[in-house]
Design an enzyme around this catalytic site. Structure first.
Site, mmCIF file in Angstrom:
data_model
loop_
_atom_site.group_PDB
_atom_site.id
_atom_site.type_symbol
_atom_site.label_atom_id
_atom_site.label_comp_id
_atom_site.label_asym_id
_atom_site.label_seq_id
_atom_site.Cartn_x
_atom_site.Cartn_y
_atom_site.Cartn_z
ATOM 1 N N GLU A 98 18.676 1.901 89.053
ATOM 2 C CA GLU A 98 19.129 0.553 88.730
ATOM 3 C C GLU A 98 19.727 -0.100 89.986
ATOM 4 O O GLU A 98 20.448 0.562 90.735
ATOM 5 C CB GLU A 98 20.199 0.740 87.652
ATOM 6 C CG GLU A 98 21.061 -0.396 87.325
ATOM 7 C CD GLU A 98 22.220 0.039 86.405
ATOM 8 O OE1 GLU A 98 22.810 -0.860 85.813
ATOM 9 O OE2 GLU A 98 22.521 1.254 86.292
ATOM 10 N N ASP B 102 31.936 13.038 97.051
ATOM 11 C CA ASP B 102 31.845 12.388 98.373
ATOM 12 C C ASP B 102 32.429 10.989 98.275
ATOM 13 O O ASP B 102 31.808 10.005 98.660
ATOM 14 C CB ASP B 102 30.373 12.333 98.820
ATOM 15 C CG ASP B 102 30.226 11.973 100.299
ATOM 16 O OD1 ASP B 102 31.240 11.945 101.021
ATOM 17 O OD2 ASP B 102 29.088 11.713 100.731
#
Ligand code: ADP
Length: 291
Positions: free
Chosen positions: A94, A196
């Site tokens: 998306e 991360d």
């Protein structure tokens, strides 16, 4: 890339949308991959490409994005699939119009909810990558052992292979033998982590909702995500106050933060070279001074 047909076909199969011919515009800001916004005049998608040997990296990223979706906690792009286009591996997801920084309180609440999504073992269904370095995620019930072997030990061995000086490896291994010391009175839950979460991997959508992307997911101590958020800047006191209301932060976080961020600094040394070496050595020395 002139022909995005394999990507288009995957989108038709997986999204249920009538996707027309796709035009690509480059998106900047990534560290590792080439990124594009794909547009058929009606719909937009986000695709990243890299060399064919990176297909597994994209598959692991997709599994991570799906896991974040499963936690129903914070917005992350919905991934449609991975495959090969031309001579390149790709992941398509998306497209989210990102606009600015997320609200710190909303981010804290949604992240705490994601961290409350737990399982009974540390690790993840697949190994993935941190930057472009392999990240091992074998299941374990022993968090200190997990951090010792699959995080610090892995990066220290890599540093030795990369030819960094012995001092880093020797002092690093001395610290690594003492990792359990940092968990003598603290037993973390196995929380779903982004893995991360520096500021470049967070943003806000056009409604102001926090969005996190480009994950290196695994189940681990929630403090590891919080620490990374403080490595290159800070989400600020309002973030921590709101987070602590939903998921209290143990007092020992102030010490463990450095143990967690050492993993990322070692990874930066391994990826980007010696400029991070002295920082890694200082962190090791300061942690050794506390055991
Ligand atoms: P890399 O894997 O190369 O580090 P990222 O996944 O970080 O690449 O993506 C590069 C940039 O593209 C990000 O910094 C962000 O600005 C933007 N981006 C990432 N994911 C999306 C998305 N789903 N929709 C729109 N923009 C995105």
């Amino acid at each position: 890339m002139s022909d995005w047909q394999p990507v288009r076909q995957m989108l038709i199969d997986k999204s249920g949308l009538k996707v027309g011919k796709l035009v690509a515009n480059p998106v900047s800001g990534g560290d590792i991959n080439r990124a594009y916004r794909l547009n058929d005049g009606q719909h937009q998608f986000f695709v990243k490409t890299n060399s064919p040997d990176r297909l597994m990296m994209f598959e692991a990223e997709m599994i991570g994005l799906n896991e974040i979706q499963s936690s129903s906690s914070i917005r992350a792009p919905r991934a449609f699939g991975c495959g090969m286009v031309g001579q390149q591996a790709f992941i398509v997801m998306e497209y989210i119009e990102l606009s600015g920084r997320p609200d710190p309180v909303l981010l804290a609440q949604q992240l705490a909810t994601m961290h409350r999504y737990t399982r009974d073992q540390f690790g993840f269904a697949v190994d993935n990558t941190i930057g472009s370095t392999p990240q091992v995620n074998s299941s374990s019930r022993d968090w200190a052992g997990f951090w010792q072997q699959q995080r610090l030990g892995y990066q220290l061995s890599l540093a030795r292979t990369n030819g960094f000086d012995n001092e880093l490896f020797d002092t690093g291994m001395r610290l690594n033998e003492q990792v359990s010391h940092f968990f003598s009175d603290y037993t973390p839950l196995a929380s779903l982590l982004h893995g991360d979460l520096w500021s470049g991997n967070q943003g806000a959508d056009s409604h102001g909702n926090p969005v996190i992307y480009d994950p290196a997911c695994y189940y681990g101590d929630h403090e590891a995500d919080l620490a990374m958020m403080e490595l290159f800047g800070s989400p600020g006191q309002r973030f921590f106050d709101a987070y602590d209301d939903l998921f209290p932060i143990d007092a020992g976080y102030n010490v463990r933060r450095e143990l967690y961020n050492l993993y990322h600094i070692l990874n930066h040394a391994n990826l980007f070279g010696a400029s991070y070496l002295s920082q890694a050595k200082q962190m090791i020395a300061s942690l050794l001074a506390q055991v």
